[in-house]
Design a protein around this motif. Sequence first.
Motif, PDB file in Angstrom:
ATOM      1  N   ILE A  67       0.833  -1.202   0.000  1.00 59.73           N
ATOM      2  CA  ILE A  67       0.000   0.000   0.000  1.00 59.73           C
ATOM      3  C   ILE A  67       0.866   1.250   0.000  1.00 59.73           C
ATOM      4  O   ILE A  67       0.543   2.235  -0.661  1.00 59.73           O
ATOM      5  CB  ILE A  67      -0.972  -0.037   1.198  1.00 59.73           C
ATOM      6  CG1 ILE A  67      -2.106  -1.022   0.899  1.00 59.73           C
ATOM      7  CG2 ILE A  67      -1.543   1.352   1.494  1.00 59.73           C
ATOM      8  CD1 ILE A  67      -3.110  -1.181   2.015  1.00 59.73           C
ATOM      9  N   GLU A  86      -2.598   6.623   1.801  1.00 61.10           N
ATOM     10  CA  GLU A  86      -2.517   5.281   2.373  1.00 61.10           C
ATOM     11  C   GLU A  86      -3.820   4.901   3.072  1.00 61.10           C
ATOM     12  O   GLU A  86      -4.313   3.767   2.939  1.00 61.10           O
ATOM     13  CB  GLU A  86      -1.373   5.213   3.389  1.00 61.10           C
ATOM     14  CG  GLU A  86       0.010   5.201   2.790  1.00 61.10           C
ATOM     15  CD  GLU A  86       1.054   5.018   3.879  1.00 61.10           C
ATOM     16  OE1 GLU A  86       1.096   3.930   4.490  1.00 61.10           O
ATOM     17  OE2 GLU A  86       1.810   5.969   4.140  1.00 61.10           O
ATOM     18  N   GLU A  90      -6.098   1.701   2.092  1.00 60.31           N
ATOM     19  CA  GLU A  90      -6.340   0.620   3.044  1.00 60.31           C
ATOM     20  C   GLU A  90      -7.823   0.471   3.351  1.00 60.31           C
ATOM     21  O   GLU A  90      -8.352  -0.647   3.378  1.00 60.31           O
ATOM     22  CB  GLU A  90      -5.564   0.850   4.337  1.00 60.31           C
ATOM     23  CG  GLU A  90      -5.772  -0.267   5.352  1.00 60.31           C
ATOM     24  CD  GLU A  90      -4.853  -0.180   6.553  1.00 60.31           C
ATOM     25  OE1 GLU A  90      -4.874  -1.122   7.380  1.00 60.31           O
ATOM     26  OE2 GLU A  90      -4.109   0.805   6.678  1.00 60.31           O
ATOM     27  N   ASP A 129       0.538  -6.599   1.727  1.00 57.58           N
ATOM     28  CA  ASP A 129      -0.658  -5.967   2.244  1.00 57.58           C
ATOM     29  C   ASP A 129      -0.392  -5.474   3.662  1.00 57.58           C
ATOM     30  O   ASP A 129       0.536  -5.949   4.334  1.00 57.58           O
ATOM     31  CB  ASP A 129      -1.815  -6.968   2.301  1.00 57.58           C
ATOM     32  CG  ASP A 129      -2.899  -6.666   1.285  1.00 57.58           C
ATOM     33  OD1 ASP A 129      -2.980  -5.510   0.831  1.00 57.58           O
ATOM     34  OD2 ASP A 129      -3.656  -7.580   0.942  1.00 57.58           O
ATOM     35  N   ASN A 130      -1.232  -4.567   4.141  1.00 59.28           N
ATOM     36  CA  ASN A 130      -1.197  -4.228   5.553  1.00 59.28           C
ATOM     37  C   ASN A 130      -1.814  -5.364   6.356  1.00 59.28           C
ATOM     38  O   ASN A 130      -2.648  -6.115   5.870  1.00 59.28           O
ATOM     39  CB  ASN A 130      -1.927  -2.915   5.806  1.00 59.28           C
ATOM     40  CG  ASN A 130      -1.129  -1.712   5.314  1.00 59.28           C
ATOM     41  OD1 ASN A 130      -0.043  -1.855   4.757  1.00 59.28           O
ATOM     42  ND2 ASN A 130      -1.670  -0.527   5.507  1.00 59.28           N
ATOM     43  N   ILE A 133      -5.705  -6.061   6.691  1.00 59.89           N
ATOM     44  CA  ILE A 133      -6.309  -6.640   5.492  1.00 59.89           C
ATOM     45  C   ILE A 133      -5.929  -8.109   5.375  1.00 59.89           C
ATOM     46  O   ILE A 133      -6.772  -8.958   5.055  1.00 59.89           O
ATOM     47  CB  ILE A 133      -5.868  -5.870   4.235  1.00 59.89           C
ATOM     48  CG1 ILE A 133      -6.285  -4.399   4.333  1.00 59.89           C
ATOM     49  CG2 ILE A 133      -6.452  -6.507   2.978  1.00 59.89           C
ATOM     50  CD1 ILE A 133      -5.716  -3.535   3.230  1.00 59.89           C
ATOM     51  N   ASP A 154       2.949  -2.852   6.783  1.00 58.48           N
ATOM     52  CA  ASP A 154       2.863  -1.750   7.741  1.00 58.48           C
ATOM     53  C   ASP A 154       3.600  -2.065   9.035  1.00 58.48           C
ATOM     54  O   ASP A 154       3.982  -1.144   9.767  1.00 58.48           O
ATOM     55  CB  ASP A 154       1.403  -1.386   8.034  1.00 58.48           C
ATOM     56  CG  ASP A 154       0.540  -2.578   8.427  1.00 58.48           C
ATOM     57  OD1 ASP A 154       0.894  -3.724   8.077  1.00 58.48           O
ATOM     58  OD2 ASP A 154      -0.499  -2.360   9.058  1.00 58.48           O
TER      59      ASP A 154
END
Length: 235
Positions: A67, A86, A90, A129-130, A133, A154
């Motif tokens: 992201i 961001e 997200e 991905d974060n 998610i 992240d």
Amino acid sequence: MIKAIILDKDGTLIELGKTWDQPSVDVTNLLLDKTDLNDEDKEAFRKHMGVEGDTVVANSIYAAGSIIDQAREFSKILDMPLSKIEEILEDTYLNYVKGHGEHVLVMDGAMNALEALKDDYILAVVTNDNRRIAEETLKLANIDQYFEFVGGADDFGPKPNPNALHEIARRYNIRLDEMIYVGDSTVDMEYGKHTHASIGLATEESHREHLKEADYIISHFDELLDTLDIINAAQ
């Protein structure tokens, strides 16, 4: 011997298209509408990000990037703080996944492979991905119970940054060369170089071009166990 199997999420464990095509198209259009670009430049930017028509192209910024990677590209054309971009990205992805759980599909053969591996290996997911998610997606796919560790960009930085691998090594008292990484993109194969071996999953012949740096290539999850046997036998 290999002690841990680390897997990418989208395009590896989870089918990419049904989960990410629509939210990627939606958020692209949403953010492009906030720019002053003309139609031609907007279309060029869509292709740059990996959107062609209503689908996401394999190995593109959307398919393989984090992201933060995506937000940095949008920041080049948007007068908006990076953190806000961001947040929009997200929230769009997370809300879509939560509202469309029926689109979160496990790759063919993945469930059987996880069931066969769970007693003999530490299983983990490291994704660009974060983490919110990733955890929601794995839960909706009903495979979250297989994984002892889920690392997002992240928390540890985007791949190929190896911070998540070092955290797995610290937490489970193993070495990086006792892990293998399974993924479907160029960045995944680069990431896998930090481990004993990178295994590329190419469900289509055209995807093999993204896996030139792989140590092994499989076309279906059914081949993963045999590949692990080969790797362990060679040690």
